[in-house]
Design a protein around this motif. Structure first.
Motif, PDB file in Angstrom:
ATOM      1  N   ILE A   2       0.829  -1.208   0.000  1.00 43.84           N
ATOM      2  CA  ILE A   2       0.000   0.000   0.000  1.00 43.84           C
ATOM      3  C   ILE A   2       0.862   1.256   0.000  1.00 43.84           C
ATOM      4  N   ASN A   3       2.058   1.186   0.599  1.00 49.13           N
ATOM      5  CA  ASN A   3       2.944   2.352   0.608  1.00 49.13           C
ATOM      6  C   ASN A   3       3.439   2.670  -0.802  1.00 49.13           C
ATOM      7  N   GLY A   4       3.753   1.625  -1.568  1.00 53.26           N
ATOM      8  CA  GLY A   4       4.171   1.849  -2.942  1.00 53.26           C
ATOM      9  C   GLY A   4       3.063   2.423  -3.795  1.00 53.26           C
ATOM     10  N   ILE A   5       1.835   1.939  -3.606  1.00 53.43           N
ATOM     11  CA  ILE A   5       0.706   2.449  -4.382  1.00 53.43           C
ATOM     12  C   ILE A   5       0.397   3.887  -3.991  1.00 53.43           C
ATOM     13  N   LYS A   6       0.525   4.220  -2.708  1.00 56.76           N
ATOM     14  CA  LYS A   6       0.317   5.607  -2.282  1.00 56.76           C
ATOM     15  C   LYS A   6       1.339   6.525  -2.947  1.00 56.76           C
ATOM     16  N   TYR A   7       2.585   6.081  -3.013  1.00 60.81           N
ATOM     17  CA  TYR A   7       3.615   6.890  -3.673  1.00 60.81           C
ATOM     18  C   TYR A   7       3.288   7.061  -5.154  1.00 60.81           C
ATOM     19  N   TYR A   8       2.714   6.043  -5.736  1.00 58.33           N
ATOM     20  CA  TYR A   8       2.374   6.058  -7.164  1.00 58.33           C
ATOM     21  C   TYR A   8       1.232   7.018  -7.462  1.00 58.33           C
ATOM     22  N   LEU A   9       0.276   7.119  -6.557  1.00 57.64           N
ATOM     23  CA  LEU A   9      -0.932   7.920  -6.809  1.00 57.64           C
ATOM     24  C   LEU A   9      -0.893   9.303  -6.180  1.00 57.64           C
ATOM     25  N   THR A  10      -0.063   9.503  -5.180  1.00 56.31           N
ATOM     26  CA  THR A  10      -0.044  10.793  -4.490  1.00 56.31           C
ATOM     27  C   THR A  10       0.817  11.786  -5.265  1.00 56.31           C
ATOM     28  N   PRO A  11       0.242  12.854  -5.765  1.00 54.38           N
ATOM     29  CA  PRO A  11       1.034  13.822  -6.558  1.00 54.38           C
ATOM     30  C   PRO A  11       1.845  14.759  -5.675  1.00 54.38           C
ATOM     31  N   GLN A  12       2.987  15.137  -6.175  1.00 50.91           N
ATOM     32  CA  GLN A  12       3.771  16.208  -5.576  1.00 50.91           C
ATOM     33  C   GLN A  12       3.515  17.446  -6.433  1.00 50.91           C
ATOM     34  N   TRP A  13       2.585  18.275  -5.979  1.00 48.55           N
ATOM     35  CA  TRP A  13       2.042  19.326  -6.833  1.00 48.55           C
ATOM     36  C   TRP A  13       3.072  20.355  -7.254  1.00 48.55           C
ATOM     37  N   GLU A  14       4.129  20.487  -6.482  1.00 47.04           N
ATOM     38  CA  GLU A  14       5.151  21.466  -6.884  1.00 47.04           C
ATOM     39  C   GLU A  14       5.846  21.045  -8.175  1.00 47.04           C
ATOM     40  N   LYS A  15       5.785  19.754  -8.510  1.00 49.08           N
ATOM     41  CA  LYS A  15       6.433  19.276  -9.724  1.00 49.08           C
ATOM     42  C   LYS A  15       5.545  19.400 -10.964  1.00 49.08           C
ATOM     43  N   VAL A  16       4.253  19.683 -10.763  1.00 44.62           N
ATOM     44  CA  VAL A  16       3.360  19.813 -11.915  1.00 44.62           C
ATOM     45  C   VAL A  16       3.779  20.991 -12.782  1.00 44.62           C
ATOM     46  N   LEU A  17       4.326  22.034 -12.175  1.00 42.94           N
ATOM     47  CA  LEU A  17       4.758  23.214 -12.913  1.00 42.94           C
ATOM     48  C   LEU A  17       6.160  23.060 -13.487  1.00 42.94           C
ATOM     49  N   ASP A  18       6.796  21.939 -13.226  1.00 41.82           N
ATOM     50  CA  ASP A  18       8.142  21.695 -13.753  1.00 41.82           C
ATOM     51  C   ASP A  18       8.043  21.299 -15.221  1.00 41.82           C
ATOM     52  N   ALA A  19       8.749  22.019 -16.078  1.00 42.23           N
ATOM     53  CA  ALA A  19       8.680  21.739 -17.519  1.00 42.23           C
ATOM     54  C   ALA A  19       9.219  20.361 -17.856  1.00 42.23           C
ATOM     55  N   LYS A  20      10.152  19.857 -17.070  1.00 43.62           N
ATOM     56  CA  LYS A  20      10.726  18.546 -17.353  1.00 43.62           C
ATOM     57  C   LYS A  20       9.686  17.441 -17.198  1.00 43.62           C
ATOM     58  N   VAL A  21       8.773  17.605 -16.263  1.00 43.56           N
ATOM     59  CA  VAL A  21       7.710  16.609 -16.085  1.00 43.56           C
ATOM     60  C   VAL A  21       6.849  16.536 -17.340  1.00 43.56           C
TER      61      VAL A  21
END
Length: 631
Positions: A244-263
Motif C-alpha cells: 500500500i505504501n508503494g501504491i500511495k507513492y504512485y498515486l499521491t502527486p507532488q504538486w510542486e512538480k506539476v509546474l516543472d517543464a521537465k515533467v
C-alpha cells in the motif's frame, strides 16, 4: 477470415506493437522520478492532444494508400525521405530492442530452477558489499524461527550500511553482463547472451515467415497473455506487506512538480515512445487493412488501451517496490535504480521475496518476452514491407520469406557487438540517441507535409472517402495546429535540457557521444538529402518549377485497388481530377498525365518481356529489367 476476424487481428497486432517494454518499466520509472501522481496530469493531456491524433493520422495515412512507410509518400514525392528516416529508426530500434528481449530470454531460462541464482550473496561473482534482503545461505538449513531472525538481521545490516549492493544488481553486472570498464573496452562476447539473441531472432522470423497473416495469428496470444500475467502479479503484489505504501507513492502527486517543464517533457516523450508514432510500424500495419475499415475507432481503442496498460503496469510494479521498501525499511523513492535496472535488477530482487519465486520469475520474464516480441514483429514487418514495396520486382514479391530471413540475419549480426562486455553501454547509447529527437522531427515534418503541402482539405476529403465521414473537428484542429506545436515543444525542450548520458557513475566519452549524435542525425538527414535529389530530377526551367513539381502528389497517389479509385481518383483526366487539384495549371496537368502514361508503357513492356521471355533489354528507359529474363 471474416471482417470481424481481420478487425480483431489488426487491433491485437497494433496493441502488441504499441504496448511493449516501455509500458512495463519506462512509464513507472518516469512516475517514480517525477513524484508519482504529478506525472499523470501532463501524461493524459499529451495523450489527448498529441498521442491519439498522431496515431489516427498514421493509421488513416497507411490504410488509404495501402502502402508501407515508403510507398505512402506518393502523396508528395519530395518528402519520401521521411519514409527512409522511419526505416532507419526502425532498424536501430530493431537491433537493440531484440537484445533486450534476448536478455529476458536469458533470465527466463535461468528461472527454471528451484532457487533463483540472484537470491543470495554467497556466489563467486558477489563482492563484500553485497547484502541480500533474504539473508545468507545458512537460511537453507535453519528453522523458521532462525530464518526470521536472519531476515531481521539482514534488514538491519542493510539499513546500517552506507552503501548497499543487492544480489540481483551484482548478478546483473558481474555475471550476466560481466560489464567492462568503458564503452571502448569490448572484451569478450557473452556466449549465453549471444545464443539467446539467436533464439530471439529465430522466433521473430518463424512468426513472420508467412508475412502479416502469421503475425496476425500469433498476436492472439502475444497481445493478450501479458495482461493475464500482469493481473496475476497485481493480485499477488497488493497482498504483500507494504504494498500500500508503494501504491500511495504512485498515486499521491507532488504538486510542486506539476509546474516543472521537465515533467511535461517526460510525459510527452513517453506518449511518443509508447504509441510507436513515427517508427513506420503503424503505417505498415494499417496498410494491410481493408480500405473502408474504421481506423478512427481503432485509433481510439488502441491508444486508450496503451495508456491503461501503462497505468496498470504501474500498479503492479509500485506494489512490489512498496514491499521491497517495507522489508528494507527505506523510503520507496530509494528502492529502485532507473532504466533497465528496474526490469533486470529491482524486479528480480523483489521476486526472490515471493513464495515460489521461480514460478513468479518465469511468468514475469515470459511476459517481458511477449511484450518485446509484439513490438519486434511490427518493426521487422515494417522493414520487409518497405523493401518489397520499394523494389517491387516479381521475384522479390514471390520470395518475401527470403527478404524476411535476410533482414533477420543482418539484424542478428549487427546485434552481436551488443552482446560483448561493453554491450550495455552501446545499448543505452542507441536507446538515448538513435530514436530520441529524430522521432520528433520526423513526426513534425509528416504533419507539415500532409496538412500544408498536400493540403488539409484534400486529406480531409480522402479520409471522408475512406471512412464515410470526415475527421472530427477536434482531430482537424490537432493535426493542423495543436499537435505540431506540441511536437515542436518537445524538440525545443529536448535541445535546451540536453545532458550527456551516464550509466550509473560512468560518464560517456566525447567520441561515443559523437557516434550517438551521428545515429540520431542519420535518420533525419535522409529528409533533406532525398528532397534535394527529387528536386534535381524534376522537370522545370527554374528552381521554383522543380520544387513545385516535386511537391505535387504523384498520379498514382490514392487507393491501391482500382475499385476504390472513384471520383477524383478516377483513372481518366476528368472534371473530378481538375477539381481535386485546383492549384494545378492545365499545362502541368497534361505534363503529369504524360509522365503517368510513360510509366504505364514501361510497366506494360516489362510484363510483356517477362511473359514472352524475350532476351535483351527494352532500352535505357527500363534499366531495372533483368538482361537475362530466363534467370
Amino acid at each position: 477470415i471474416g471482417n470481424w476476424g481481420n478487425q480483431i487481428e489488426f487491433v491485437l497486432t497494433s496493441v502488441g506493437y504499441a504496448v511493449g517494454l516501455g509500458n512495463v518499466w519506462r512509464f513507472p520509472y518516469l512516475c517514480y522520478r517525477n513524484g508519482g501522481g504529478a506525472f499523470m496530469l501532463p501524461y493524459f493531456i499529451m495523450l489527448v492532444f498529441c498521442g491519439i491524433p498522431l496515431f489516427f493520422l498514421e493509421l488513416s495515412f497507411g490504410q488509404f494508400a495501402s502502402q508501407g512507410c515508403l510507398g505512402v509518400w506518393k502523396i508528395s514525392p519530395m518528402f519520401k525521405g521521411v519514409g527512409y528516416g522511419m526505416m532507419v529508426v526502425s532498424t536501430y530500434i530493431g537491433i537493440y530492442y531484440n537484445v533486450v528481449i534476448c536478455i529476458a530470454f536469458y533470465y527466463f531460462f535461468l528461472s527454471m530452477t528451484k532457487l533463483l541464482p540472484w537470491t543470495y550473496c554467497n556466489n563467486p561473482w558477489n563482492t563484500p558489499d553485497c547484502s541480500g534482503v533474504v539473508g545468507n545461505s545458512q537460511r537453507l538449513n535453519a528453522s523458521l524461527a532462525n530464518a526470521t531472525t536472519s531476515l531481521v538481521a539482514g534488514v538491519s545490516e542493510v539499513v546500517n550500511r552506507t552503501k548497499r549492493t543487492s544480489p540481483s544488481e551484482e548478478y546483473w553486472k558481474h555475471y550476466v553482463l560481466n560489464i567492462s570498464d568503458g564503452i571502448g573496452t569490448f572484451g569478450e562476447v557473452r556466449l549465453p547472451i549471444l545464443g539467446c539473441l539467436a533464439v530471439s531472432w529465430f522466433v521473430v522470423f518463424l512468426c513472420l515467415i508467412r508475412g502479416v497473416k502469421s503475425s496476425g495469428k500469433v498476436v492472439y496470444f502475444t497481445a493478450t497473455f501479458p495482461y493475464v500475467v500482469l493481473t496475476i502479479l497485481f493480485i499477488r503484489g497488493i497482498t504483500l506487506d507494504g504494498a500500500i505504501n508503494g501504491i500511495k507513492y504512485y498515486l499521491t502527486p507532488q504538486w510542486e512538480k506539476v509546474l516543472d517543464a521537465k515533467v511535461w517533457g517526460d510525459a510527452a516523450s513517453q506518449i511518443f515512445y509508447s504509441l510507436g508514432c513515427a517508427w513506420g510500424g503503424l503505417i505498415t500495419m494499417a496498410s494491410y487493412n481493408k480500405f473502408h475499415n474504421n481506423c478512427f475507432r481503432d485509433s481510439i481503442i488502441i491508444s486508450i488501451t496503451n495508456c491503461a496498460t501503462s497505468v496498470y503496469a504501474g500498479f503492479v510494479i509500485f506494489s512490489i517496490l512498496g514491499f521491497m521498501a517495507h522489508n528494507l525499511n527505506v523510503p520507496v523513492s530509494e528502492v529502485a535504480d532507473h532504466g533497465p535496472g528496474l526490469a533486470f535488477v529491482a524486479y528480480p530482487e523483489a521476486l526472490t521475496l515471493l513464495p515460489i519465486s521461480p514460478l513468479w520469475s518465469l511468468l514475469f520474464f515470459f511476459m517481458l518476452i511477449l511484450l518485446g516480441l509484439g513490438t519486434q514483429f511490427c518493426l521487422l514487418e515494417t522493414l520487409v514491407t518497405a523493401i518489397v514495396d520499394e523494389i517491387g520486382t516479381d521475384w522479390i514479391i514471390r520470395n518475401k520469406t527470403v527478404v524476411t530471413l535476410s533482414v533477420a540475419i543482418v539484424g542478428f549480426l549487427l546485434g552481436v557487438p551488443l552482446t560483448t562486455q561493453a554491450g550495455i553501454y552501446w545499448l543505452l547509447l542507441m536507446d538515448n540517441y538513435a530514436a530520441s529527437f529524430s522521432l520528433v522531427i520526423i513526426s513534425c515534418i509528416m504533419c507539415i507535409c500532409v496538412m500544408y503541402v498536400y493540403g488539409h482539405r484534400n486529406y480531409f476529403r480522402d479520409v471522408e472517402m475512406m471512412l464515410g465521414f470526415p475527421p472530427p473537428l477536434f482531430f482537424k484542429v490537432c493535426w493542423r495546429f495543436i499537435s505540431p506545436v506540441i511536437i515542436s515543444f518537445i524538440l525545443i525542450f529536448t535541445v535546451i535540457q540536453y545532458k550527456p548520458i551516464t550509466y550509473n557513475d560512468y560518464v560517456y566519452p566525447g567520441w561515443s557521444l559523437a557516434i550517438g549524435f551521428s545515429m540520431a542525425l542519420s535518420s533525419v538527414v535522409c529528409i533533406p538529402i532525398y528532397a534535394l535529389y527529387k528536386i534535381s530530377r524534376s522537370p522545370g526551367a527554374t528552381f521554383r518549377e522543380r520544387l513545385k513539381f516535386a511537391c505535387r502528389a504523384h498520379p498514382k497517389w490514392g487507393p491501391a485497388l482500382q475499385e476504390h479509385r472513384t471520383g477524383r481518383y478516377a483513372p481518366m483526366a476528368s472534371e473530378d481530377t481538375v477539381e481535386a487539384r485546383p492549384l494545378k495549371e492545365k499545362e502541368e496537368l497534361k505534363e503529369e498525365l504524360k509522365v503517368e502514361e510513360k510509366e504505364k508503357e514501361k510497366e506494360t513492356e516489362r510484363k510483356d518481356e517477362i511473359s514472352l521471355t524475350i532476351q535483351g533489354s527494352n532500352g535505357s528507359t527500363n534499366t531495372h529489367n533483368n538482361p537475362n529474363p530466363s534467370a
